[in-house]
Design an enzyme around this catalytic site. Structure first.
Site, PDB file in Angstrom:
ATOM      1  N   GLY A  13      33.657 -97.774 -78.228  1.00  0.00           N
ATOM      2  CA  GLY A  13      32.752 -98.208 -79.287  1.00  0.00           C
ATOM      3  C   GLY A  13      31.336 -98.372 -78.794  1.00  0.00           C
ATOM      4  O   GLY A  13      30.647 -99.341 -79.110  1.00  0.00           O
ATOM      5  N   ALA A  14      30.867 -97.383 -78.017  1.00  0.00           N
ATOM      6  CA  ALA A  14      29.577 -97.523 -77.338  1.00  0.00           C
ATOM      7  C   ALA A  14      28.430 -96.822 -78.052  1.00  0.00           C
ATOM      8  O   ALA A  14      27.330 -96.731 -77.515  1.00  0.00           O
ATOM      9  CB  ALA A  14      29.681 -96.993 -75.907  1.00  0.00           C
ATOM     10  N   ARG A  16      26.874 -97.863 -80.681  1.00  0.00           N
ATOM     11  CA  ARG A  16      25.919 -98.788 -81.281  1.00  0.00           C
ATOM     12  C   ARG A  16      26.243-100.210 -80.852  1.00  0.00           C
ATOM     13  O   ARG A  16      27.262-100.475 -80.234  1.00  0.00           O
ATOM     14  CB  ARG A  16      25.951 -98.676 -82.803  1.00  0.00           C
ATOM     15  CG  ARG A  16      27.312 -98.894 -83.426  1.00  0.00           C
ATOM     16  CD  ARG A  16      27.381 -98.385 -84.862  1.00  0.00           C
ATOM     17  NE  ARG A  16      28.721 -98.569 -85.431  1.00  0.00           N
ATOM     18  CZ  ARG A  16      29.075 -99.557 -86.235  1.00  0.00           C
ATOM     19  NH1 ARG A  16      28.196-100.475 -86.561  1.00  0.00           N
ATOM     20  NH2 ARG A  16      30.294 -99.645 -86.717  1.00  0.00           N
ATOM     21  N   VAL A  62      40.357 -94.980 -80.601  1.00  0.00           N
ATOM     22  CA  VAL A  62      41.104 -95.639 -79.527  1.00  0.00           C
ATOM     23  C   VAL A  62      42.420 -96.240 -80.001  1.00  0.00           C
ATOM     24  O   VAL A  62      43.229 -96.676 -79.173  1.00  0.00           O
ATOM     25  CB  VAL A  62      40.255 -96.716 -78.816  1.00  0.00           C
ATOM     26  CG1 VAL A  62      39.172 -96.055 -77.965  1.00  0.00           C
ATOM     27  CG2 VAL A  62      39.640 -97.688 -79.811  1.00  0.00           C
ATOM     28  N   ASN A  89      35.704-102.539 -75.911  1.00  0.00           N
ATOM     29  CA  ASN A  89      34.711-103.177 -76.766  1.00  0.00           C
ATOM     30  C   ASN A  89      34.825-102.806 -78.237  1.00  0.00           C
ATOM     31  O   ASN A  89      34.378-103.559 -79.096  1.00  0.00           O
ATOM     32  CB  ASN A  89      33.305-102.786 -76.267  1.00  0.00           C
ATOM     33  CG  ASN A  89      32.240-103.052 -77.297  1.00  0.00           C
ATOM     34  OD1 ASN A  89      31.808-104.194 -77.492  1.00  0.00           O
ATOM     35  ND2 ASN A  89      31.800-102.000 -77.989  1.00  0.00           N
ATOM     36  N   TYR A 160      40.119-111.397 -87.483  1.00  0.00           N
ATOM     37  CA  TYR A 160      39.375-111.084 -86.258  1.00  0.00           C
ATOM     38  C   TYR A 160      39.672-112.097 -85.154  1.00  0.00           C
ATOM     39  O   TYR A 160      39.966-111.730 -84.013  1.00  0.00           O
ATOM     40  CB  TYR A 160      37.881-111.062 -86.566  1.00  0.00           C
ATOM     41  CG  TYR A 160      36.993-110.889 -85.358  1.00  0.00           C
ATOM     42  CD1 TYR A 160      36.808-109.644 -84.769  1.00  0.00           C
ATOM     43  CD2 TYR A 160      36.330-111.986 -84.799  1.00  0.00           C
ATOM     44  CE1 TYR A 160      35.988-109.489 -83.658  1.00  0.00           C
ATOM     45  CE2 TYR A 160      35.511-111.839 -83.698  1.00  0.00           C
ATOM     46  CZ  TYR A 160      35.348-110.591 -83.128  1.00  0.00           C
ATOM     47  OH  TYR A 160      34.540-110.448 -82.022  1.00  0.00           O
ATOM     48  N   LYS A 164      41.566-111.386 -81.455  1.00  0.00           N
ATOM     49  CA  LYS A 164      40.941-111.664 -80.160  1.00  0.00           C
ATOM     50  C   LYS A 164      41.719-112.723 -79.374  1.00  0.00           C
ATOM     51  O   LYS A 164      41.748-112.701 -78.140  1.00  0.00           O
ATOM     52  CB  LYS A 164      39.494-112.114 -80.365  1.00  0.00           C
ATOM     53  CG  LYS A 164      38.583-111.013 -80.880  1.00  0.00           C
ATOM     54  CD  LYS A 164      38.520-109.817 -79.945  1.00  0.00           C
ATOM     55  CE  LYS A 164      37.485-108.807 -80.394  1.00  0.00           C
ATOM     56  NZ  LYS A 164      37.420-107.617 -79.502  1.00  0.00           N
TER      57      LYS A 164
END
Length: 254
Positions: A13-14, A16, A62, A89, A160, A164
Site C-alpha cells: 500500500g505504498a 499514497r 495483498v 501497511n 478497523y 489491528k
C-alpha cells in the site's frame, strides 16, 4: 548485521499516504524498495520515480495469495536478491471518518471480515511468501503497521480497531516461531496522522483535540511514523522482536 542499504524492502500500500512516506524513508537510506499498490498505479510509479533506480512499483492485491507470490517473484528477479524486509501497511477499504462511522448497532460482520482480511490475511500472505528467502539468508524483518486505537479507542472504529488488535496477536505469534531463523516481527502503531488520504475526512476539531492531549502538543506526521519503521529494520533493533511501538507523540503510554 545487515544494514538498511543492503536490504530489499517491500512496502504494501505504498502508492499514497503513510505507505508512500515509508517507501521514501527507506529509499532515503539507499534500500532497494518495492512500492506495492493495488489501484493507485500512477501515484505508486511517482513514488518509485522519486526514489530512483533502486525502486520498482509492482501491482498486487495483498489479500490474494497468488498475486503476492507473483509480486515476490517479480521483485526478486528484478533485484537479483530475496526480499529481506516486509512492511505490512496496506489499508483495505477504510476511511477515518468519525462523524460517519458505522456504530455498534449498524456495523455488519462483513465489515469486520474486510478489516481482518486486510490486516491478517494480507500479513499472512506476505510473511509466507517472504519466509523461505529470509530463512535461507538467516535474516528477515517483518514490520506490521498498527494503531494506538487498540490501546485507546477514542473513536470506536469497531472493524478497523478489531483487525489491528488481531494483528498484535499475529505479530507476537510469528515473532515466537520465526525468531530462530533470524527473522524479527514487530509492530509500529501510529495515532491519527496529519494528513493522509485516509485521514482527510477527519474534522480539524479532532486534530485539535489530539494536539491538546499529546505531550508534544502536535499531531504525528506520516514521515515521523515512517522513521520509526526504519528503527525496526536497522541493526539497532536486532535484539527486539514481538514488540508494539506506539508512535503518537505520547498520547498513549504503555
Amino acid at each position: 548485521m545487515v544494514e538498511i542499504k543492503d536490504q530489499v524492502v517491500l512496502v504494501t500500500g505504498a502508492g499514497r499516504g503513510l505507505g508512500a512516506a515509508i517507501a521514501k524513508a527507506f529509499g532515503r537510506e539507499d534500500a532497494r524498495v518495492i512500492v506495492n499498490y493495488h489501484q493507485s498505479e500512477e501515484k505508486a510509479k511517482e513514488v518509485a520515480k522519486s526514489i530512483g533506480d533502486r525502486a520498482i512499483a509492482i501491482q498486487a492485491d495483498v489479500t490474494d495469495q497468488e498475486q503476492v507470490k507473483a509480486m515476490f517473484d517479480q521483485a526478486e528477479k528484478h533485484f537479483g536478491q530475496e526480499v529481506t524486509t516486509v512492511i505490512n501497511n496496506a489499508l483495505v477499504h477504510f476511511k477515518f471518518d468519525a462523524l460517519n462511522r458505522k456504530q455498534a448497532t449498524t456495523i455488519d460482520w462483513e465489515d469486520y471480515e474486510t478489516q481482518l482480511k486486510g490486516s491478517i490475511k494480507a500479513a499472512l500472505h506476505t510473511t509466507q511468501a517472504a519466509y523461505e528467502g529470509m530463512a535461507r539468508l538467516g535474516f528477515g524483518r517483518i514490520i506490521n503497521i498498527g494503531t494506538n486505537l487498540v490501546q485507546n479507542p477514542v473513536v470506536p472504529y469497531h472493524d478497523y480497531n478489531t483487525g489491528k488488535a488481531a494483528l498484535i496477536g499475529f505479530t507476537r505469534s510469528m515473532a515466537r516461531e520465526l525468531g530462530p531463523k533470524g527473522i524479527t516481527v514487530n509492530m509500529v502503531s501510529g495515532g491519527l496522522l496529519q494528513t493522509t488520504d485516509a485521514s482527510a475526512s477527519t474534522p480539524d476539531a479532532v486534530f485539535d483535540l489530539i494536539k491538546e492531549s499529546t505531550p508534544l502538543n502536535r499531531v504525528t506526521t506520516p514521515q515521523e511514523l515512517a522513521d520509526a519503521t526504519l528503527f525496526f529494520a536497522s541493526p539497532w533493533s536486532r535484539a527486539i522482536t514481538g514488540q508494539n511501538l506506539v508512535v503518537d507523540g505520547g498520547l498513549v503510554m504503555n
